[in-house]
Design an enzyme around this catalytic site. Structure first.
Site, PDB file in Angstrom:
ATOM      1  N   ASP A 173       0.876  -1.179   0.000  1.00  0.00           N
ATOM      2  CA  ASP A 173       0.000   0.000   0.000  1.00  0.00           C
ATOM      3  C   ASP A 173       0.901   1.212   0.000  1.00  0.00           C
ATOM      4  OD1 ASP A 173      -1.871   2.162   0.967  1.00  0.00           O
ATOM      5  OD2 ASP A 173      -3.241   0.472   1.164  1.00  0.00           O
ATOM      6  N   PRO A 205      -8.345   1.957  -4.973  1.00  0.00           N
ATOM      7  CA  PRO A 205      -9.150   2.702  -5.941  1.00  0.00           C
ATOM      8  C   PRO A 205      -8.342   2.858  -7.223  1.00  0.00           C
ATOM      9  CG  PRO A 205      -8.334   4.159  -4.209  1.00  0.00           C
ATOM     10  CD  PRO A 205      -7.889   2.778  -3.854  1.00  0.00           C
ATOM     11  N   ASN A 210      -2.128   4.503 -10.664  1.00  0.00           N
ATOM     12  CA  ASN A 210      -2.105   3.030 -10.729  1.00  0.00           C
ATOM     13  C   ASN A 210      -2.902   2.456 -11.907  1.00  0.00           C
ATOM     14  OD1 ASN A 210      -4.746   3.170  -9.908  1.00  0.00           O
ATOM     15  ND2 ASN A 210      -4.360   2.578  -7.784  1.00  0.00           N
ATOM     16  N   ALA A 232     -11.582  -4.771  -7.497  1.00  0.00           N
ATOM     17  CA  ALA A 232     -11.480  -3.320  -7.262  1.00  0.00           C
ATOM     18  C   ALA A 232     -11.993  -2.535  -8.478  1.00  0.00           C
ATOM     19  CB  ALA A 232     -10.052  -2.957  -6.906  1.00  0.00           C
ATOM     20  N   ARG A 233     -11.135  -2.292  -9.457  1.00  0.00           N
ATOM     21  CA  ARG A 233     -11.561  -1.581 -10.660  1.00  0.00           C
ATOM     22  C   ARG A 233     -10.852  -2.165 -11.872  1.00  0.00           C
ATOM     23  NH1 ARG A 233     -15.277  -0.358  -8.231  1.00  0.00           N
ATOM     24  NH2 ARG A 233     -16.127   1.661  -7.669  1.00  0.00           N
ATOM     25  N   ASP A 257     -14.115  -9.600 -10.946  1.00  0.00           N
ATOM     26  CA  ASP A 257     -15.459  -9.057 -10.720  1.00  0.00           C
ATOM     27  C   ASP A 257     -15.637  -7.732 -11.453  1.00  0.00           C
ATOM     28  OD1 ASP A 257     -18.026  -9.145  -9.411  1.00  0.00           O
ATOM     29  OD2 ASP A 257     -17.337  -7.471  -8.163  1.00  0.00           O
ATOM     30  N   GLU A 262     -16.652  -1.667 -18.468  1.00  0.00           N
ATOM     31  CA  GLU A 262     -17.866  -2.405 -18.089  1.00  0.00           C
ATOM     32  C   GLU A 262     -19.083  -1.488 -18.033  1.00  0.00           C
ATOM     33  OE1 GLU A 262     -16.421  -3.577 -14.083  1.00  0.00           O
ATOM     34  OE2 GLU A 262     -17.973  -2.273 -13.265  1.00  0.00           O
ATOM     35  N   HIS A 294     -19.518  -7.280 -11.584  1.00  0.00           N
ATOM     36  CA  HIS A 294     -19.399  -6.263 -10.525  1.00  0.00           C
ATOM     37  C   HIS A 294     -20.458  -6.502  -9.444  1.00  0.00           C
ATOM     38  CE1 HIS A 294     -17.656  -1.979  -9.912  1.00  0.00           C
ATOM     39  NE2 HIS A 294     -17.973  -2.505  -8.745  1.00  0.00           N
TER      40      HIS A 294
HETATM   41  P1  NAI Z   1     -10.199   2.227   1.062  1.00  0.00           P
HETATM   42  O1  NAI Z   1     -10.151   3.665   0.682  1.00  0.00           O
HETATM   43  O2  NAI Z   1     -10.572   1.868   2.458  1.00  0.00           O
HETATM   44  O3  NAI Z   1      -8.749   1.577   0.777  1.00  0.00           O
HETATM   45  C1  NAI Z   1      -8.035   1.787  -0.393  1.00  0.00           C
HETATM   46  C2  NAI Z   1      -6.559   1.569  -0.078  1.00  0.00           C
HETATM   47  O4  NAI Z   1      -5.852   1.661  -1.298  1.00  0.00           O
HETATM   48  C3  NAI Z   1      -5.978   2.613   0.873  1.00  0.00           C
HETATM   49  O5  NAI Z   1      -5.289   1.990   1.931  1.00  0.00           O
HETATM   50  C4  NAI Z   1      -5.027   3.414  -0.016  1.00  0.00           C
HETATM   51  O6  NAI Z   1      -3.880   3.915   0.683  1.00  0.00           O
HETATM   52  C5  NAI Z   1      -4.650   2.365  -1.042  1.00  0.00           C
HETATM   53  N1  NAI Z   1      -4.156   2.938  -2.283  1.00  0.00           N
HETATM   54  C6  NAI Z   1      -4.640   3.981  -2.973  1.00  0.00           C
HETATM   55  N2  NAI Z   1      -3.915   4.164  -4.099  1.00  0.00           N
HETATM   56  C7  NAI Z   1      -2.955   3.208  -4.092  1.00  0.00           C
HETATM   57  C8  NAI Z   1      -1.904   2.870  -4.976  1.00  0.00           C
HETATM   58  N3  NAI Z   1      -1.675   3.578  -6.083  1.00  0.00           N
HETATM   59  N4  NAI Z   1      -1.120   1.830  -4.661  1.00  0.00           N
HETATM   60  C9  NAI Z   1      -1.331   1.115  -3.516  1.00  0.00           C
HETATM   61  N5  NAI Z   1      -2.309   1.395  -2.639  1.00  0.00           N
HETATM   62  C10 NAI Z   1      -3.095   2.426  -2.926  1.00  0.00           C
HETATM   63  O7  NAI Z   1     -11.137   1.523   0.012  1.00  0.00           O
HETATM   64  P2  NAI Z   1     -11.953   0.156   0.182  1.00  0.00           P
HETATM   65  O8  NAI Z   1     -13.281   0.446   0.790  1.00  0.00           O
HETATM   66  O9  NAI Z   1     -11.065  -0.850   0.794  1.00  0.00           O
HETATM   67  O10 NAI Z   1     -12.225  -0.211  -1.357  1.00  0.00           O
HETATM   68  C11 NAI Z   1     -11.171  -0.584  -2.234  1.00  0.00           C
HETATM   69  C12 NAI Z   1     -11.688  -0.572  -3.649  1.00  0.00           C
HETATM   70  O11 NAI Z   1     -12.610  -1.652  -3.819  1.00  0.00           O
HETATM   71  C13 NAI Z   1     -12.535   0.660  -4.029  1.00  0.00           C
HETATM   72  O12 NAI Z   1     -11.746   1.727  -4.375  1.00  0.00           O
HETATM   73  C14 NAI Z   1     -13.353   0.157  -5.171  1.00  0.00           C
HETATM   74  O13 NAI Z   1     -12.625   0.377  -6.356  1.00  0.00           O
HETATM   75  C15 NAI Z   1     -13.472  -1.328  -4.905  1.00  0.00           C
HETATM   76  N6  NAI Z   1     -14.839  -1.754  -4.585  1.00  0.00           N
HETATM   77  C16 NAI Z   1     -15.402  -2.728  -5.363  1.00  0.00           C
HETATM   78  C17 NAI Z   1     -16.672  -3.205  -5.109  1.00  0.00           C
HETATM   79  C18 NAI Z   1     -17.274  -4.314  -5.911  1.00  0.00           C
HETATM   80  O14 NAI Z   1     -18.494  -4.560  -5.814  1.00  0.00           O
HETATM   81  N7  NAI Z   1     -16.495  -5.038  -6.701  1.00  0.00           N
HETATM   82  C19 NAI Z   1     -17.486  -2.615  -4.043  1.00  0.00           C
HETATM   83  C20 NAI Z   1     -16.791  -1.627  -3.242  1.00  0.00           C
HETATM   84  C21 NAI Z   1     -15.528  -1.198  -3.536  1.00  0.00           C
END
Ligand code: NAI
Length: 328
Positions: A173, A205, A210, A232-233, A257, A262, A294
């Protein structure tokens, strides 16, 4: 107070909206469609509108502001579909409705297990009464190193979930979490992540930095047979490079996912259509790639949380109370 709800889904959300309408003493206008300039009139007399992931550009926000709307809430974690700067200029407050990380984290572990145990092939064979074993041998997590990229809410929960499986866990991270380090998990450089991980799971994100972090060059540095899971994305992975890696055998499997491009496909019935996403069709066709649309977030808990919290935010706003859901 009155709230106009757009994209209200009949099959899972409507009943919850009706329940919270009564509990919170609100009047709701429920519309099944995405907001547009035509149905914007349904928001006449509503202080708040409640949306999902449909685009809210300045032009549409302007229409709602003109109708007296003051608050836009989205039943999602992300709010990149709303032009937040334009909303601010127009005097609109924007809010979101984050849900707990467990649903996505559970789903991630499921995709990891499905990928290492070749579950797509197993299900396909069982469905046609082909009960042979050849080609179905899996691997055990205790023998593998799993790398989690992004240790925010979801990534940390995935690590916690995986801690009972006996696998070696490594993390990356931009900001290291004390909680992760205290649990004995090491942070490694990306270079080490690529070299050591048998399974890589993405939980960051998507940012400019990234975009396509998994690409031809980084795949070349990974272990042979590496498995990649992405909840994630889609844009974190260069899909063309992923396809190349699977075709060459460098990548042993994937659980996806999310995929690039998409938007406009997922959540719609396209079974009679020719899709304009060739890469998705190729990925779906591989026996060692599980694709889902998704869905990782989609649980009973999550749907209820977003319906309830999106309305609670409207109530806080209307009563001038501190609003934890407001996007600052
Ligand atoms: P969060 O904000 O709690 O955690 C994201 C982490 O990524 C943070 O610790 C941040 O420091 C780290 N980060 C940001 N940019 C980075 C990089 N370039 N390199 C390494 N680490 C980096 O977010 P959360 O809630 O954990 O969600 C993560 C992702 O999951 C969301 O951004 C979203 O894209 C995805 N998601 C997917 C869903 C789905 O249904 N498939 C539903 C909800 C979220």
């Amino acid at each position: 107070m009155r709230v106009t709800v757009y994209n209200c889904r009949e099959f899972d959300e409507k009943e919850l909206f009706l329940k919270y309408e009564e509990e919170l003493g609100m009047e709701l206008v429920l519309c099944p469609d995405a907001p547009d300039t035509e149905n914007a009139r349904l928001a006449q007399g509503s202080e708040c509108i409640n949306i999902i992931t449909s685009k809210m550009p300045r032009s549409l926000l302007q229409v709602f502001a003109g109708l007296g709307v003051k608050y836009v809430t989205t039943r999602t974690i992300g709010y990149d579909h709303i032009d937040v700067a334009a909303a601010r200029e127009l005097g609109l407050t924007v809010a979101n409705a984050p849900y707990g990380p467990c649903g996505v984290a559970d789903y991630t572990v499921m995709l990891i297990l499905m990928t290492i145990r070749r579950m797509k092939r197993i299900v396909e064979r069982t469905n046609i009464q082909d009960y042979t074993l050849m080609g179905l041998q899996g691997r055990e997590l205790k023998d593998l190193t799993v790398g989690v990229i992004g240790t925010g809410r979801i990534g940390r929960t995935v690590l916690k979930n995986l801690s009972g499986f006996g696998c070696e866990l490594i993390a990356y991270d931009l900001y290291e979490s004390g909680e992760v380090k205290d649990s004995g998990i090491s942070y490694v450089s990306l270079d080490e992540m690529w070299r050591r991980a048998d399974v890589i799971s993405l939980h960051t994100p998507l940012t400019e930095d990234n975009f396509h972090m998994i690409n031809e060059e980084t795949i070349a540095r990974m272990k042979d047979g590496v498995m990649i899971v992405n909840t994630a994305r889609g844009g974190l992975i260069d899909t063309g490079a992923l396809i190349g890696g699977i075709e060459s055998g460098k990548i042993g499997g994937a659980g996806l996912d999310v995929v690039e491009n998409e938007f406009g496909l997922y959540y719609y019935d396209h079974k009679s259509d020719i899709l304009n996403n060739r890469e998705l069709s190729i990925l779906r066709g591989f026996p060692n790639v599980t694709v889902s649309h998704h869905m990782a977030f989609y649980t009973d808990d999550c749907v209820e949380t977003v319906v309830r919290d999106s309305l609670l935010g409207c109530k806080c706003f209307s009563e001038g109370k501190e609003n934890p859901w407001e996007v600052k």
